[in-house]
Design a protein around this motif. Structure first.
Motif, PDB file in Angstrom:
ATOM      1  N   ARG A 159      32.029  31.067  27.507  1.00 37.13           N
ATOM      2  CA  ARG A 159      30.798  30.379  27.897  1.00 37.13           C
ATOM      3  C   ARG A 159      29.616  31.325  27.955  1.00 37.13           C
ATOM      4  O   ARG A 159      28.462  30.897  27.843  1.00 37.13           O
ATOM      5  CB  ARG A 159      31.001  29.688  29.244  1.00 37.13           C
TER       6      ARG A 159
ATOM      7  N   TYR B 194      25.649  40.557  26.190  1.00 33.08           N
ATOM      8  CA  TYR B 194      26.697  40.046  27.079  1.00 33.08           C
ATOM      9  C   TYR B 194      27.681  41.156  27.436  1.00 33.08           C
ATOM     10  O   TYR B 194      28.088  41.282  28.585  1.00 33.08           O
ATOM     11  CB  TYR B 194      27.416  38.885  26.393  1.00 33.08           C
TER      12      TYR B 194
ATOM     13  N   ASP C 138      34.257  35.719  28.962  1.00 34.10           N
ATOM     14  CA  ASP C 138      34.272  34.267  29.097  1.00 34.10           C
ATOM     15  C   ASP C 138      33.499  33.675  27.914  1.00 34.10           C
ATOM     16  O   ASP C 138      32.316  33.995  27.729  1.00 34.10           O
ATOM     17  CB  ASP C 138      33.618  33.861  30.416  1.00 34.10           C
TER      18      ASP C 138
ATOM     19  N   GLU D 108      28.129  31.378  24.317  1.00 33.75           N
ATOM     20  CA  GLU D 108      28.333  30.045  23.740  1.00 33.75           C
ATOM     21  C   GLU D 108      27.540  29.843  22.451  1.00 33.75           C
ATOM     22  O   GLU D 108      28.019  29.213  21.507  1.00 33.75           O
ATOM     23  CB  GLU D 108      27.938  28.992  24.780  1.00 33.75           C
ATOM     24  N   ASP D 109      26.325  30.398  22.399  1.00 32.71           N
ATOM     25  CA  ASP D 109      25.478  30.200  21.225  1.00 32.71           C
ATOM     26  C   ASP D 109      25.869  31.095  20.050  1.00 32.71           C
ATOM     27  O   ASP D 109      25.307  30.949  18.957  1.00 32.71           O
ATOM     28  CB  ASP D 109      24.013  30.471  21.590  1.00 32.71           C
TER      29      ASP D 109
END
Length: 252
Positions: free
Chosen positions: A51, A32, A49, A54-55
């Motif tokens: 999101r 990311y 962000d 998220e994992d």
């Protein structure tokens, strides 16, 4: 029972699969971060962000440099709090490190912001009563603040083993430092998902237009014997004539 002639390949494969599963949060956070890089620029803190990771949120954290070799945790996932047995947000990241290795850890943090660099650490938890074997892996990646200075960082930590009694602090078994941005290498962002064109919205027609178009396009109906299919149009009524008024003058 071992497969493949009992040579232990199945066990090796399972161990490798388990290690990849444990390391997945670190790989996700690092991928990311690379996706946020733009040419030769370190990403900004405002670009992060939750999101997007998220994992891996429970293993991730954000920190801010407060001294050349020290950074404070600003936002932390639940796994860091589980390791310390308390809320760790607002505490120095070095609180996770055993006192004997904090100087060494601080030198790596200095390189994180100064070079800038990506820091990968192999960790092993201190032992003791109620503290079983616990190993960990940590990654730190630099971020820019809204003012453009290198004073923020995105990180993640994973552990293998039971936490046991807290707090758990780690000794540093190895440190790997690599340049954050390779010269001449442009980080690739995921290709944007093409949006399907919106369906054309036709203007609404009046009821009269719809009836008119249907009467022209419709297939003529075959007459059925004995049934009159003609539609009679009501005859228009002739306007009623009004009688003329007469003025009668009486001089009597």
């Amino acid at each position: 029972m071992l497969g493949n002639g009992g040579n232990g390949r199945d066990i090796l494969s399972m161990n490798q699969h388990e290690k990849q599963r444990r390391m997945a949060p670190l790989r996700n956070v690092e991928a990311y971060w690379h996706g946020l890089c733009d040419k030769d620029q370190v990403p900004m803190r405002s670009q992060v962000d939750p999101r997007g990771i998220e994992d891996s949120l429970e293993n991730a954290f954000l920190m801010e440099r407060i001294a050349p070799s020290m950074a404070k945790i600003r936002v932390a996932g639940s796994h860091l709090s589980d390791l310390m047995g308390m809320q760790i947000a607002g505490m120095p990241l070095s609180s996770l490190i055993a006192p004997a290795d904090r100087d060494r850890f601080g030198q790596a943090v200095s390189r994180l912001f100064a070079d800038p660099a990506i820091i990968r650490l192999e960790l092993r938890a201190e032992g003791g009563f109620g503290k079983p074997d616990l190993e960990g892996h940590m990654i730190l990646m630099p971020l820019r603040s809204d003012f453009g200075d290198l004073s923020r960082a995105l990180g993640a930590i994973v552990t293998n083993g039971r936490v046991g009694r807290t707090p758990r602090r780690f000794t540093v078994t190895s440190i790997d430092i690599t340049p954050a941005l390779q010269p001449g290498v442009i980080a690739r962002r995921p290709a944007p998902i093409a949006k399907e064109p919106a369906p054309e919205v036709k203007p609404l027609r009046s009821l009269r237009d719809m009836i008119k178009s249907n009467s022209v396009d419709a297939t003529p109906v075959k007459p059925v014997p004995g049934i009159n299919t003609q539609v009679k149009t009501p005859a228009k009524k002739a306007p009623q004539s009004r009688g003329h008024l007469r003025l009668i003058v009486s001089n009597d």
